[in-house]
Design an enzyme around this catalytic site. Structure first.
Site, mmCIF file in Angstrom:
data_model
loop_
_atom_site.group_PDB
_atom_site.id
_atom_site.type_symbol
_atom_site.label_atom_id
_atom_site.label_comp_id
_atom_site.label_asym_id
_atom_site.label_seq_id
_atom_site.Cartn_x
_atom_site.Cartn_y
_atom_site.Cartn_z
ATOM 1 N N ARG A 231 1.356 -0.523 0.110
ATOM 2 C CA ARG A 231 0.209 0.301 0.187
ATOM 3 C C ARG A 231 0.814 1.288 0.123
ATOM 4 O O ARG A 231 1.925 1.314 0.354
ATOM 5 C CB ARG A 231 -0.837 0.092 1.171
ATOM 6 C CG ARG A 231 -1.834 -0.780 1.121
ATOM 7 C CD ARG A 231 -3.097 -0.608 -0.106
ATOM 8 N NE ARG A 231 -4.513 -1.656 0.044
ATOM 9 C CZ ARG A 231 -4.812 -2.352 -0.362
ATOM 10 N NH1 ARG A 231 -3.644 -2.903 -1.463
ATOM 11 N NH2 ARG A 231 -5.366 -2.823 -0.953
ATOM 12 N N GLU A 260 -3.521 8.016 -4.685
ATOM 13 C CA GLU A 260 -4.632 7.228 -5.849
ATOM 14 C C GLU A 260 -5.768 7.876 -6.293
ATOM 15 O O GLU A 260 -7.051 8.040 -5.350
ATOM 16 C CB GLU A 260 -4.406 5.506 -5.695
ATOM 17 C CG GLU A 260 -3.153 4.783 -4.981
ATOM 18 C CD GLU A 260 -2.828 4.173 -5.360
ATOM 19 O OE1 GLU A 260 -4.107 3.513 -5.507
ATOM 20 O OE2 GLU A 260 -1.763 2.690 -4.653
ATOM 21 N N HIS A 278 -1.934 0.427 -9.299
ATOM 22 C CA HIS A 278 -2.315 -0.454 -8.483
ATOM 23 C C HIS A 278 -3.191 -1.704 -9.029
ATOM 24 O O HIS A 278 -4.241 -1.866 -8.566
ATOM 25 C CB HIS A 278 -3.437 0.397 -7.725
ATOM 26 C CG HIS A 278 -3.962 -0.575 -6.273
ATOM 27 N ND1 HIS A 278 -3.733 0.550 -5.073
ATOM 28 C CD2 HIS A 278 -3.456 -1.658 -6.128
ATOM 29 C CE1 HIS A 278 -4.357 0.103 -4.781
ATOM 30 N NE2 HIS A 278 -3.798 -1.841 -4.935
#
Length: 312
Positions: A231, A260, A278
């Site tokens: 993360r 993000e 991601h």
């Protein structure tokens, strides 16, 4: 009568159809007035389907007095208040078991791309500089290098297997030593000082925020590579940007970011970082398997059987 299930975030179409056949679905994800919708349907819902990005906080959980199970269609779940669920005796499942191979493959891809300077080499070919200036500068082999893995769960172990097959020496850090053949180096900063490549594979959340801080990043050194498939919160991103910019760190490969889906332009402008949106688990096969785990965990719960992938 079909059990009532709150859909906070949908899953794949095939598996959504399976849910629709077995449950009465309440589409919170499609509701225009979410608070009013939750107040209306929340008392009847005994399960919820969500992902690790959609919020499920203590107030929402309180609006679901009959909640028994939360089936999360992701590995990470930092947007979900697990403590509040556990206090209430509500079980939660995730889909880590379905995605570790694809995530490990992505970690390998990012490591090789960063170490072999793929981004700039690709531009070198496209621009015509290869023909004008000759052979691209030599890079270094991955064989014989040292890999440190921060977090040695199923994903970390899958990464270790792949990288040992490439001839790398592997060590890891974590909360405690595991019964594994790889060396254990407790402190991430010491692991980084030992390693040529540092892979970050821990869970997100407050407990791991900035676990990879400036000291860890700079301990890797100007020839080192940082790969993050965990993360964005786990890495001190401003410190990472500074080290990549001033030569304190050689390169990075990132699947996750602090902001993000709009990462810091100071990071995305750097030439020595390879970026991926991601999407480490982003294959048809894995996303189908993740969605199926949600279906199967719900079915197990309502059949009175053990959950397949429980968290609490």
């Amino acid at each position: 009568m079909k059990p009532d299930v709150l859909v906070i975030a949908p899953i794949r179409p095939k598996q959504m159809a399976l849910l629709e056949a077995s449950y009465r679905l309440h589409r919170y994800d499609q509701a225009a007035e979410k608070a009013a919708f939750l107040a209306e349907v929340g008392p009847s819902c005994v399960a919820a389907v969500t992902n690790g990005h959609a919020p499920l906080d203590r107030a929402m959980i309180a609006a679901l007095p009959g909640l028994q199970l939360v089936a999360c269609v992701s590995a990470g779940f930092e947007s979900i208040d697990l403590d509040a669920l556990t206090e209430r005796g509500v079980r939660m499942t995730t889909t880590s078991d379905a995605l570790f191979d694809d995530v490990a493959d992505t970690a390998l891809m990012l490591m090789l791309a960063a170490r072999r300077d793929l981004r700039r080499a690709d531009a070198y070919v496209r621009s015509g500089d290869w023909g004008r200036q000759g052979m691209y500068p030599l890079q270094t082999s991955i064989r014989g290098k040292k890999l440190g893995i921060v977090g040695m769960g199923r994903i970390g172990q899958a990464i270790a297997r792949r990288c040992e097959g490439l001839g790398m020496e592997v060590a890891y850090s974590g909360r405690s030593k595991k019964d594994l053949p790889q060396a254990y180096i407790a402190a991430p900063v010491d692991l980084a000082r030992w390693a040529d490549v540092l892979m970050v594979a821990v869970a997100g959340g407050p407990d791991t925020r900035n676990l990879v801080d400036e000291a860890v990043i700079r301990a890797l050194g100007p020839e080192g590579t940082l790969v993050n498939i965990a993360r964005g919160t786990v890495v001190d991103e401003p410190a990472l940007i500074a080290a990549l910019g001033d030569g304190g760190l050689g390169s990075a490969g990132l699947d996750v970011f602090l902001n993000e889906p709009e990462p810091d332009p100071a990071l995305t402008a750097l030439p020595n970082v390879t970026l991926y949106p991601h999407h480490a688990s982003g294959t048809e096969e894995t996303r189908d398997a993740m969605a199926q785990l949600v279906v199967d965990n719900l079915a197990a719960h309502f059949a009175g059987k053990p959950l397949l992938t429980p968290v609490n």
